[in-house]
Scaffold this active site. Structure first.
Site, PDB file in Angstrom:
ATOM      1  N   ARG A 106      44.056 -30.746 -58.598  1.00  0.00           N
ATOM      2  CA  ARG A 106      44.489 -29.853 -59.683  1.00  0.00           C
ATOM      3  C   ARG A 106      43.927 -30.337 -61.017  1.00  0.00           C
ATOM      4  O   ARG A 106      43.536 -29.543 -61.870  1.00  0.00           O
ATOM      5  CB  ARG A 106      46.022 -29.807 -59.732  1.00  0.00           C
ATOM      6  N   GLU A 119      50.376  -6.886 -60.654  1.00  0.00           N
ATOM      7  CA  GLU A 119      51.334  -6.310 -59.691  1.00  0.00           C
ATOM      8  C   GLU A 119      52.758  -6.589 -60.173  1.00  0.00           C
ATOM      9  O   GLU A 119      52.970  -7.487 -60.983  1.00  0.00           O
ATOM     10  CB  GLU A 119      51.102  -6.891 -58.283  1.00  0.00           C
ATOM     11  N   GLY A 154      52.106 -12.861 -66.062  1.00  0.00           N
ATOM     12  CA  GLY A 154      51.489 -13.526 -64.915  1.00  0.00           C
ATOM     13  C   GLY A 154      52.366 -14.483 -64.141  1.00  0.00           C
ATOM     14  O   GLY A 154      51.923 -15.581 -63.807  1.00  0.00           O
ATOM     15  N   ALA A 199      45.871 -10.220 -67.331  1.00  0.00           N
ATOM     16  CA  ALA A 199      46.273 -10.792 -68.626  1.00  0.00           C
ATOM     17  C   ALA A 199      45.167 -10.637 -69.663  1.00  0.00           C
ATOM     18  O   ALA A 199      45.438 -10.307 -70.821  1.00  0.00           O
ATOM     19  CB  ALA A 199      46.643 -12.265 -68.449  1.00  0.00           C
ATOM     20  N   GLN A 220      55.284 -22.017 -67.493  1.00  0.00           N
ATOM     21  CA  GLN A 220      55.571 -22.713 -66.232  1.00  0.00           C
ATOM     22  C   GLN A 220      54.335 -23.484 -65.785  1.00  0.00           C
ATOM     23  O   GLN A 220      54.390 -24.272 -64.858  1.00  0.00           O
ATOM     24  CB  GLN A 220      55.927 -21.690 -65.149  1.00  0.00           C
ATOM     25  N   ASN A 221      53.215 -23.230 -66.466  1.00  0.00           N
ATOM     26  CA  ASN A 221      51.959 -23.853 -66.033  1.00  0.00           C
ATOM     27  C   ASN A 221      51.895 -25.306 -66.469  1.00  0.00           C
ATOM     28  O   ASN A 221      52.379 -25.671 -67.541  1.00  0.00           O
ATOM     29  CB  ASN A 221      50.766 -23.097 -66.625  1.00  0.00           C
ATOM     30  N   HIS A 276      57.693 -26.941 -66.530  1.00  0.00           N
ATOM     31  CA  HIS A 276      57.481 -27.582 -65.228  1.00  0.00           C
ATOM     32  C   HIS A 276      56.599 -28.824 -65.325  1.00  0.00           C
ATOM     33  O   HIS A 276      56.053 -29.278 -64.321  1.00  0.00           O
ATOM     34  CB  HIS A 276      56.891 -26.584 -64.221  1.00  0.00           C
TER      35      HIS A 276
END
Ligand code: BJW
Ligand code: ZN
Length: 234
Positions: A61, A207, A179, A223, A93-94, A111
């Site tokens: 990551r 969605e 998102g 986005a 949250q990223n 997070h």
């Protein structure tokens, strides 16, 4: 979007805002991390069972995030912050740093942060861009020799500084969510709190999220398409 001089904007972002920078989402279209289910790797149990596997995942990551660049959606949020000042708050949250690299300052990573680690005993986060791929050489604390772990909020752990998040949401007039699949709590519950407080709620994404019924307005689109235009028309 028309903002008056008394509006206060609370923005919640999820993995989808970084998708067009080339970072895969966890779920939804284009989701799933290289064959890993996030539930199998982002838990204290996975860490206890196999810290090398977990460090391998977060090293990957880190590599991916270092190679990525902020996109037009990150930049649009940094611009709106410049206009609104302290009437703007960004909760993400990223764990990547693309919002900061786009110029955001009033940002909170609920997070955790990909480029911080902490000792499991001393608990003090520190900056860390290293890769730990070698199972025989996992990092340990220079003070107490306990293992060093990613400074990430895993399932079952409490997201960071929830009091400030709730406080900022209470003070806002608009909640804009971008998102996120709306499937991970407590982030997914912020829209319900906003509804109780009479705060206007808007979702942007390609969605509908799981909690779609709670939003007043849903803008279906990516986005980078939807966010810059949303602010241009204010
Ligand atoms: C685009 C796009 C484009 C695509 N443009 N959009 C049963 C019921 C309710 C709750 C629980 C339950 N059992 C357990 C719980 C609690 C649990 C939970 O919610 N589990 C659910 C799975 C049910 N939550 C926790 O354990 C949390 N802690 C907690 O609850 O503590 C108690 C507490 C209670 C109340 C107050 C305070 C505390 C901790 C959650 C930790 C989450 N950690 C992770 C991994 C670590 C970070 C990392 O490694 O990166 O965080 S999980 C993973 O999911 C990651 C993300 O931040 C998080 C959310 O994912 P996100 O951002 O929504 O991404 P996706 O992939 O799901 O969705 C992407 C979206 O983008 C999709 O909708 C696409 O359509 C969209 N998209 N391209 C815009 N171009
Ligand atoms: Zn230590």
């Amino acid at each position: 979007m028309h903002l008056t001089s008394t509006d206060r904007l609370f923005v919640l972002t999820g993995a989808g805002i970084s998708a067009e920078s080339g970072l895969a989402t966890f779920r939804g279209s284009g989701g799933l991390w290289s064959g890993h289910r996030v539930e199998d790797v982002a838990t204290p149990e996975a860490w206890q069972a196999n810290p090398a596997f977990v460090w391998n995942f977060y090293s990957m990551r880190r590599r991916n995030a270092l190679a990525a660049e902020p996109n037009a959606a990150h930049i649009a949020l940094a611009h709106i912050e410049q206009q609104l000042g302290d009437r703007f708050y960004l909760c993400t949250q990223n764990v990547d740093d693309l919002h900061e690299r786009a110029g955001s300052h009033r940002i909170h990573h609920m997070h955790g942060s990909l480029f911080q680690s902490r000792c499991v005993r001393c608990n003090q986060p520190f900056p860390d861009q290293s890769f730990y791929d070698d199972a025989e050489n996992l990092p340990t604390c220079s003070q107490c020799s306990a293992p060093i772990r990613p400074h990430i909020v895993w399932f079952g752990e409490i997201p960071l500084d929830m009091d400030t998040i709730y406080d900022q949401l209470d003070r806002s007039t608009i909640l804009l969510v971008v998102g996120t699949s709306g499937s991970v709590y407590p982030a997914a519950g912020l829209v319900h709190i906003a509804n109780q407080r009479g705060i206007r709620t808007i979702y942007i994404g390609p969605e509908e999220p799981t909690n779609a019924e709670a939003f007043e307005q849903i803008i279906l689109g990516s986005a980078t398409q939807a966010l810059p235009t949303l602010f241009e028309t204010q």
